[in-house]
Design a protein around this motif. Structure first.
Motif, PDB file in Angstrom:
ATOM      1  N   ASP A   3     -26.861  34.046   4.745  1.00 13.48           N
ATOM      2  CA  ASP A   3     -25.658  33.777   5.348  1.00 13.48           C
ATOM      3  C   ASP A   3     -24.894  32.744   4.884  1.00 13.48           C
ATOM      4  OD1 ASP A   3     -25.666  36.034   7.106  1.00 13.48           O
ATOM      5  OD2 ASP A   3     -26.161  34.902   8.861  1.00 13.48           O
ATOM      6  N   LEU A   4     -25.566  31.571   4.464  1.00 18.62           N
ATOM      7  CA  LEU A   4     -25.104  30.353   3.858  1.00 18.62           C
ATOM      8  C   LEU A   4     -24.497  30.867   2.565  1.00 18.62           C
ATOM      9  CD1 LEU A   4     -24.902  27.554   4.362  1.00 18.62           C
ATOM     10  CD2 LEU A   4     -26.982  27.025   3.005  1.00 18.62           C
ATOM     11  N   LEU A   5     -25.322  31.795   1.810  1.00 13.28           N
ATOM     12  CA  LEU A   5     -25.103  31.921   0.361  1.00 13.28           C
ATOM     13  C   LEU A   5     -23.612  33.039   0.375  1.00 13.28           C
ATOM     14  CD1 LEU A   5     -28.251  32.743  -1.488  1.00 13.28           C
ATOM     15  CD2 LEU A   5     -26.738  30.554  -1.629  1.00 13.28           C
ATOM     16  N   GLY A   9     -20.127  32.540  -1.284  1.00 12.54           N
ATOM     17  CA  GLY A   9     -19.481  33.829  -2.036  1.00 12.54           C
ATOM     18  C   GLY A   9     -18.175  34.131  -1.734  1.00 12.54           C
ATOM     19  N   TRP A  10     -18.044  34.359  -0.303  1.00  9.89           N
ATOM     20  CA  TRP A  10     -16.791  34.722   0.099  1.00  9.89           C
ATOM     21  C   TRP A  10     -15.505  33.581  -0.467  1.00  9.89           C
ATOM     22  CZ3 TRP A  10     -15.685  39.521   0.838  1.00  9.89           C
ATOM     23  CH2 TRP A  10     -16.374  40.411   1.499  1.00  9.89           C
ATOM     24  N   GLY A  11     -16.042  32.379   0.001  1.00  3.92           N
ATOM     25  CA  GLY A  11     -14.867  31.419  -0.330  1.00  3.92           C
ATOM     26  C   GLY A  11     -14.608  31.396  -1.841  1.00  3.92           C
ATOM     27  N   LEU A  12     -15.825  31.316  -2.783  1.00  2.00           N
ATOM     28  CA  LEU A  12     -15.543  31.750  -4.180  1.00  2.00           C
ATOM     29  C   LEU A  12     -14.698  32.718  -4.530  1.00  2.00           C
ATOM     30  CD1 LEU A  12     -16.346  30.479  -7.011  1.00  2.00           C
ATOM     31  CD2 LEU A  12     -18.362  31.821  -7.132  1.00  2.00           C
ATOM     32  N   LEU A  13     -14.943  33.675  -4.033  1.00  2.00           N
ATOM     33  CA  LEU A  13     -14.017  35.007  -4.092  1.00  2.00           C
ATOM     34  C   LEU A  13     -12.665  34.494  -3.869  1.00  2.00           C
ATOM     35  CD1 LEU A  13     -13.547  37.873  -4.803  1.00  2.00           C
ATOM     36  CD2 LEU A  13     -14.171  38.661  -2.218  1.00  2.00           C
ATOM     37  N   MET A 126     -12.829  26.483   4.279  1.00  2.00           N
ATOM     38  CA  MET A 126     -13.709  26.044   5.410  1.00  2.00           C
ATOM     39  C   MET A 126     -13.722  27.039   6.572  1.00  2.00           C
ATOM     40  SD  MET A 126     -13.946  21.963   5.722  1.00  2.00           S
ATOM     41  CE  MET A 126     -15.265  22.359   6.949  1.00  2.00           C
ATOM     42  N   VAL A 127     -12.499  27.615   6.757  1.00  2.65           N
ATOM     43  CA  VAL A 127     -12.545  28.566   7.971  1.00  2.65           C
ATOM     44  C   VAL A 127     -13.138  29.844   7.770  1.00  2.65           C
ATOM     45  CG1 VAL A 127     -10.372  27.621   8.780  1.00  2.65           C
ATOM     46  CG2 VAL A 127     -10.013  29.399   7.029  1.00  2.65           C
ATOM     47  N   ALA A 186     -16.504  26.498   1.817  1.00  3.83           N
ATOM     48  CA  ALA A 186     -16.786  27.528   2.726  1.00  3.83           C
ATOM     49  C   ALA A 186     -18.427  27.392   2.988  1.00  3.83           C
ATOM     50  CB  ALA A 186     -16.620  29.090   2.077  1.00  3.83           C
ATOM     51  N   LEU A 187     -19.224  27.188   2.234  1.00  3.61           N
ATOM     52  CA  LEU A 187     -20.545  27.016   2.407  1.00  3.61           C
ATOM     53  C   LEU A 187     -20.841  25.973   3.229  1.00  3.61           C
ATOM     54  CD1 LEU A 187     -23.336  27.284  -0.418  1.00  3.61           C
ATOM     55  CD2 LEU A 187     -23.273  25.214   1.250  1.00  3.61           C
TER      56      LEU A 187
END
Length: 251
Positions: A3-5, A9-13, A126-127, A186-187
């Motif tokens: 979940d952390l990764l 990943g979603w934040g990077l996307l 962050m959200v 995000a992480l």
């Protein structure tokens, strides 16, 4: 761990849309009205996400007072930081015209613009991480809203940087770095706040929402209105309804 990764990943996307937009803005000459229209659409998308995803969620978790205080606090923090950076040359960092100063016109403006881009991007990322807390899945609407709004942000800002004479190396290093930092934010949003109470999460979410709303008003809407003028409201509402429709589908 997964979940952390996933949060990173979603934040990077979502952050990668900044780099994509910057490539479009720097390499392709896009009409100013088109840039302004896309910025207006992205503004509407973000306003919807803040309203129905962030502020509504914060209110559900913590009630009105923590939500209101968090939102006001976030907008105040953003505004004060934005004022400090504006005085150092970052006021027009999202403008695609000739408003951005070159380094020769205002020394240190490049650093200020970079910090301004970071200031704009971190709350959004962050959200994304916090939306995974509680064992749920990531908020597709939040990720989509940030991604859609990041494209015109990167596009408009990079076009302005090119007009100010900044090098391709500066532009693409900046936006690549912001994309990576978005993933890290995000992480951290997931990892650091994993054990936080509902009230704390409500305040943090509201702080991010307030900061994003202040950013829209200070940096995105002015660029949208600069060229789209009387079409700005209609296009912004279209973006708002698009994100609202996605949130109803997800719900």
């Amino acid at each position: 761990m997964w979940d952390l990764l996933a949060a990173g990943g979603w934040g990077l996307l979502a952050g990668s849309a900044l780099l994509f937009g910057a490539m479009l803005g720097f390499l392709i000459r896009i009409p100013a009205k088109a840039v302004a229209s896309v910025m207006a659409f992205g503004s509407g998308v973000l306003i919807s996400a803040v309203s129905f995803e962030l502020i509504a969620e914060a209110h559900e978790k913590g009630g009105f007072l923590p939500t209101a205080l968090g939102a006001l606090g976030g907008s105040l923090i953003y505004t004060l930081a934005n004022i400090a950076l504006a005085r150092r040359g970052a006021r027009h960092r999202k403008r695609s015209g000739g408003q951005q100063p070159s380094e020769s016109e205002q020394a240190g403006s490049g650093t200020a613009i970079a910090l301004g881009a970071l200031l704009d991007g971190v709350p959004e990322s962050m959200v994304i991480g916090t939306s995974l807390l509680g064992g749920g899945s990531v908020s597709v609407v939040t990720v989509a809203a940030v991604f859609i709004s990041n494209v015109p942000e990167g596009l408009s800002s990079a076009a302005g940087m090119k007009r100010a004479g900044r090098s391709p190396r500066y532009v693409f290093t900046l936006w690549s770095g912001i994309a990576v930092i978005s993933g890290v934010a995000a992480l951290l949003g997931y990892g650091v706040l994993g054990g936080a109470s509902g009230a704390v999460l409500a305040v943090i979410t509201a702080i991010a929402g307030g900061a994003i709303l202040a950013m829209i008003a200070d940096t995105m809407i002015p660029e949208a209105f600069d060229d789209a003028h009387l079409w700005t409201g209609l296009i912004t509402v279209a973006g708002f309804l698009t994100a609202f429709g996605l949130s109803r589908i997800e719900g």
